[in-house]
Design an enzyme around this catalytic site. Structure first.
Site, PDB file in Angstrom:
ATOM      1  N   PRO A 136       0.766  -1.246   0.000  1.00  9.23           N
ATOM      2  CA  PRO A 136       0.000   0.000   0.000  1.00  9.23           C
ATOM      3  C   PRO A 136       0.798   1.298   0.000  1.00  9.23           C
ATOM      4  CG  PRO A 136       0.002  -0.934   2.186  1.00  9.23           C
ATOM      5  CD  PRO A 136       0.710  -1.926   1.293  1.00  9.23           C
ATOM      6  N   CYS A 137       1.460   1.582  -1.098  1.00  8.37           N
ATOM      7  CA  CYS A 137       2.194   2.844  -1.212  1.00  8.37           C
ATOM      8  C   CYS A 137       1.244   4.038  -1.252  1.00  8.37           C
ATOM      9  CB  CYS A 137       3.109   2.827  -2.425  1.00  8.37           C
ATOM     10  SG  CYS A 137       2.304   2.449  -3.982  1.00  8.37           S
TER      11      CYS A 137
END
Length: 172
Positions: A136-137
């Site tokens: 989850p950047c």
């Protein structure tokens, strides 16, 4: 002369998502990447085999679909690192520890990997994250909370954060 690095043979498929088509790739040990078609740092899959029925790709698409429908908060997929420096891989691993529905900063990620001065390098590594959404950047924001940078586009980042905020809300 630099020796040529041989990457494992990858298989790929393109699947729809609410945010546009995604390219999914897998190697022998797991999921090697998920990219929004046309995003920054989009790979060249010319030498990859097309396989819509590959079990890892099928499961990745099923989990992405469940996530977008609000039925999944944690991905359970084997990841196969086929690229990235040790520094980049450390950043990508740190991203996996950001809780669903929460955000953190680039500086916090730099602290987590033990290199607090490397905020810009952390940002560059996050931009090259090969597992959009799954790693989850999109949960990383600027120090002042602003939405900065996302290889898939800030509109997608905003959509993903809003989706998670709705899913995390006690009233749905």
């Amino acid at each position: 002369m630099n020796p040529r690095v041989l990457l494992p043979r990858l298989v790929q498929t393109v699947r729809p998502s609410p945010l546009g088509p995604v390219l999914l790739a897998a190697g022998p040990q797991g999921l090697s990447g998920i990219w929004f078609v046309g995003q920054q740092h989009f790979p060249d899959p010319a030498d990859w085999t097309h396989d819509d029925a590959h079990p890892v790709l099928h499961e990745a698409h099923a989990q992405l679909t469940a996530y977008f429908e609000g039925d999944l908060q944690t991905f359970d997929l084997p990841l196969q690192f086929v690229e990235g420096t040790p520094f980049q891989q450390a950043v990508w691993r740190a991203l996996q520890n950001i809780p669903f529905g929460h955000t953190t900063t680039y500086g916090d990620i730099a602290q987590r990997i033990g290199n607090p001065q490397a905020v810009r390098a952390v940002g560059a590594a996050i931009g090259r994250n090969p597992w959009s959404v799954v790693v989850p950047c999109h949960r990383v924001v600027g120090a002042n909370g602003s939405l900065t940078g996302y290889a898939g586009g800030l509109d997608r980042k905003e959509h993903l954060l809003a989706l998670e905020a709705r899913m995390n809300s006690p009233i749905r």
